[in-house]
Design a protein around this motif. Structure first.
Motif, PDB file in Angstrom:
ATOM      1  N   ILE A  97       0.932  -1.265   0.088  1.00 52.30           N
ATOM      2  CA  ILE A  97       0.088  -0.144  -0.189  1.00 52.30           C
ATOM      3  C   ILE A  97       0.842   1.365   0.159  1.00 52.30           C
ATOM      4  O   ILE A  97       0.533   2.287  -0.641  1.00 52.30           O
ATOM      5  CB  ILE A  97      -1.028  -0.135   1.194  1.00 52.30           C
ATOM      6  CG1 ILE A  97      -1.929  -1.154   1.059  1.00 52.30           C
ATOM      7  CG2 ILE A  97      -1.737   1.440   1.174  1.00 52.30           C
ATOM      8  CD1 ILE A  97      -2.581  -1.393   2.487  1.00 52.30           C
ATOM      9  N   ARG A  98       2.024   1.206   0.892  1.00 53.06           N
ATOM     10  CA  ARG A  98       2.853   2.416   0.899  1.00 53.06           C
ATOM     11  C   ARG A  98       3.519   2.616  -0.479  1.00 53.06           C
ATOM     12  O   ARG A  98       3.731   3.647  -1.023  1.00 53.06           O
ATOM     13  CB  ARG A  98       3.966   2.135   2.071  1.00 53.06           C
ATOM     14  CG  ARG A  98       3.306   2.224   3.366  1.00 53.06           C
ATOM     15  CD  ARG A  98       4.422   1.942   4.292  1.00 53.06           C
ATOM     16  NE  ARG A  98       3.820   1.904   5.676  1.00 53.06           N
ATOM     17  CZ  ARG A  98       4.513   1.418   6.949  1.00 53.06           C
ATOM     18  NH1 ARG A  98       5.594   0.853   6.800  1.00 53.06           N
ATOM     19  NH2 ARG A  98       3.778   1.585   8.064  1.00 53.06           N
ATOM     20  N   ALA A  99       3.962   1.455  -1.189  1.00 53.39           N
ATOM     21  CA  ALA A  99       4.524   1.572  -2.526  1.00 53.39           C
ATOM     22  C   ALA A  99       3.624   2.232  -3.346  1.00 53.39           C
ATOM     23  O   ALA A  99       4.036   2.969  -4.349  1.00 53.39           O
ATOM     24  CB  ALA A  99       4.992   0.330  -2.780  1.00 53.39           C
ATOM     25  N   PHE A 100       2.314   1.908  -3.524  1.00 61.95           N
ATOM     26  CA  PHE A 100       1.201   2.567  -4.292  1.00 61.95           C
ATOM     27  C   PHE A 100       1.340   3.786  -4.196  1.00 61.95           C
ATOM     28  O   PHE A 100       1.027   4.913  -4.867  1.00 61.95           O
ATOM     29  CB  PHE A 100      -0.133   1.823  -4.071  1.00 61.95           C
ATOM     30  CG  PHE A 100      -0.252   0.441  -4.448  1.00 61.95           C
ATOM     31  CD1 PHE A 100       0.362   0.153  -5.819  1.00 61.95           C
ATOM     32  CD2 PHE A 100      -0.946  -0.402  -3.798  1.00 61.95           C
ATOM     33  CE1 PHE A 100       0.161  -0.962  -6.459  1.00 61.95           C
ATOM     34  CE2 PHE A 100      -0.996  -1.985  -4.306  1.00 61.95           C
ATOM     35  CZ  PHE A 100      -0.319  -2.330  -5.704  1.00 61.95           C
ATOM     36  N   TYR A 101       1.313   4.233  -2.889  1.00 64.47           N
ATOM     37  CA  TYR A 101       1.177   5.841  -2.507  1.00 64.47           C
ATOM     38  C   TYR A 101       2.461   6.637  -3.244  1.00 64.47           C
ATOM     39  O   TYR A 101       2.334   7.635  -3.675  1.00 64.47           O
ATOM     40  CB  TYR A 101       0.972   5.913  -1.077  1.00 64.47           C
ATOM     41  CG  TYR A 101       1.458   7.401  -0.762  1.00 64.47           C
ATOM     42  CD1 TYR A 101       0.825   8.432  -1.077  1.00 64.47           C
ATOM     43  CD2 TYR A 101       2.625   7.613   0.266  1.00 64.47           C
ATOM     44  CE1 TYR A 101       1.121   9.732  -0.504  1.00 64.47           C
ATOM     45  CE2 TYR A 101       2.951   8.998   0.759  1.00 64.47           C
ATOM     46  CZ  TYR A 101       2.208  10.134   0.301  1.00 64.47           C
ATOM     47  OH  TYR A 101       2.589  11.313   0.677  1.00 64.47           O
ATOM     48  N   LYS A 102       3.533   6.094  -3.147  1.00 61.10           N
ATOM     49  CA  LYS A 102       4.889   6.537  -3.636  1.00 61.10           C
ATOM     50  C   LYS A 102       4.820   6.758  -5.127  1.00 61.10           C
ATOM     51  O   LYS A 102       5.364   7.576  -5.590  1.00 61.10           O
ATOM     52  CB  LYS A 102       5.925   5.753  -3.248  1.00 61.10           C
ATOM     53  CG  LYS A 102       6.415   5.762  -1.579  1.00 61.10           C
ATOM     54  CD  LYS A 102       7.454   5.023  -1.243  1.00 61.10           C
ATOM     55  CE  LYS A 102       8.035   5.171   0.303  1.00 61.10           C
ATOM     56  NZ  LYS A 102       8.923   3.942   0.541  1.00 61.10           N
ATOM     57  N   ILE A 103       4.262   5.714  -5.700  1.00 60.48           N
ATOM     58  CA  ILE A 103       4.040   5.661  -7.259  1.00 60.48           C
ATOM     59  C   ILE A 103       3.368   6.527  -7.650  1.00 60.48           C
ATOM     60  O   ILE A 103       3.353   7.435  -8.626  1.00 60.48           O
ATOM     61  CB  ILE A 103       3.763   4.270  -7.661  1.00 60.48           C
ATOM     62  CG1 ILE A 103       4.949   3.361  -7.432  1.00 60.48           C
ATOM     63  CG2 ILE A 103       3.696   4.351  -9.261  1.00 60.48           C
ATOM     64  CD1 ILE A 103       4.864   1.940  -7.635  1.00 60.48           C
ATOM     65  N   GLY A 104       2.091   6.887  -6.683  1.00 65.75           N
ATOM     66  CA  GLY A 104       1.099   8.022  -7.130  1.00 65.75           C
ATOM     67  C   GLY A 104       0.142   7.918  -8.068  1.00 65.75           C
ATOM     68  O   GLY A 104      -0.225   9.078  -8.680  1.00 65.75           O
ATOM     69  N   ASP A 105      -0.155   6.884  -8.501  1.00 68.14           N
ATOM     70  CA  ASP A 105      -1.255   6.445  -9.486  1.00 68.14           C
ATOM     71  C   ASP A 105      -2.474   6.054  -8.856  1.00 68.14           C
ATOM     72  O   ASP A 105      -2.520   5.166  -8.345  1.00 68.14           O
ATOM     73  CB  ASP A 105      -0.845   5.423 -10.408  1.00 68.14           C
ATOM     74  CG  ASP A 105      -1.768   5.311 -11.714  1.00 68.14           C
ATOM     75  OD1 ASP A 105      -2.740   5.815 -11.528  1.00 68.14           O
ATOM     76  OD2 ASP A 105      -1.272   4.822 -12.785  1.00 68.14           O
TER      77      ASP A 105
END
Length: 298
Positions: free
Chosen positions: A59-67
């Protein structure tokens, strides 16, 4: 920096490895590298993953990617029984501004309030409000017009954080029809944090004179992050302050301009880069590299 596709693919292949540590480290790396091209394997991994700590990292990685397109896999996690998972999902959905999540976030927020009213006759101000605060913060970040009445109803709430998020939410909705009510609350408000949020709201509701109060408070992270939300087309409003403010504020303005601005800022920043103040010159050079780097990438 564009990360090579074979690097992203190699890390994505590790998402199904048996070793938990390898899966977790692969997820963290994908987030750091903003590996947008492998979102689908990451979504599949979130669906199939059994370890809670790795789900949180995904979930944190999705936030960092920003899509925000990942909203479809994050929305069901709002109701996950594990606190860390649902807290992280709520946070990410808010920061990614996933408008499709608003009905679920709003329903959960309102049902929580109603349940407490039913049982206790009032809404308690305590640590038990933790989930309500997170839901309200996410709704404030998304700024969906359907939350207008909710934000207006808590703009005068006794709780500081609730008033703050209400002001932010109204600012992000950007409907000038309630500018008078927000302005009246600004005149009544005693809390410095909430007053800054009201400045932010009034600026986004068309009262551009309130920008100066946000700039003057750039020593506070709250003001810094408000300005980081600016669109590139609005960043030129900061240019006059780049030449007038004191050096500590100018350094933070240079950071914002470098991260959010376009090539129109280059002549002003080049002039500042010649400053005898080494910290100011260094901040200006970094801003130049960021702007010119984005321009060359495009």
């Amino acid at each position: 920096v564009v990360v090579r596709q074979d690097v992203q693919d190699a890390l994505a292949a590790l998402l199904s490895w048996q070793d938990e540590g390898i899966r977790r480290n692969a997820v963290i790396a994908l987030g750091i590298l903003r590996a947008h091209s492998v979102l689908q394997p990451m979504e599949n991994a979130l669906t199939n993953e059994t370890r809670k700590n790795i789900k949180v990292e995904l979930i944190r990685a999705f936030y960092k990617i920003g899509d925000p397109s990942v909203g479809s896999v994050l929305i069901p996690l709002i109701a996950d029984p594990d606190k860390k998972i649902h807290d992280e999902a709520i946070f990410a959905l808010g920061r990614l501004r996933v408008f499709e999540a608003v009905p679920q976030l709003k329903t959960l927020y309102e049902s929580g309030v109603e349940e407490r009213r039913k049982i206790l006759g009032f809404v308690p101000v305590s640590g038990r409000d933790d989930l309500q605060k997170k839901l309200l913060e996410a709704l404030a970040y998304i700024g969906d017009p359907s939350c207008r009445d909710l934000f207006l109803s808590i703009l005068t709430d006794s709780r500081e954080l609730y008033r703050l998020h209400a002001a932010e939410g109204l600012g992000r909705i950007g409907d000038s029809s309630y500018v008078t009510r927000v302005g009246q609350q600004y005149l009544r408000e005693k809390s410095a944090r909430v007053k800054l949020a009201l400045n932010y709201a009034l600026y986004h509701l068309g009262r551009e004179e309130h920008l100066i109060e946000i700039v003057q408070n750039l020593d506070k992270d709250q003001a810094y992050y408000y300005l980081l939300e600016m669109n590139a087309t609005d960043v030129p409003q900061l240019y006059p302050y780049l030449e007038e403010a004191d050096s500590s504020i100018r350094i933070r303005l240079l950071e914002i301009t470098g991260l959010r601005g376009d090539p129109s800022a280059v002549p002003i920043i080049q002039k500042i880069a010649e400053s005898p103040n080494k910290e100011l010159a260094s901040a200006a050079n970094l801003a130049l590299r960021r702007i010119l780097g984005r321009s060359s990438a495009n």
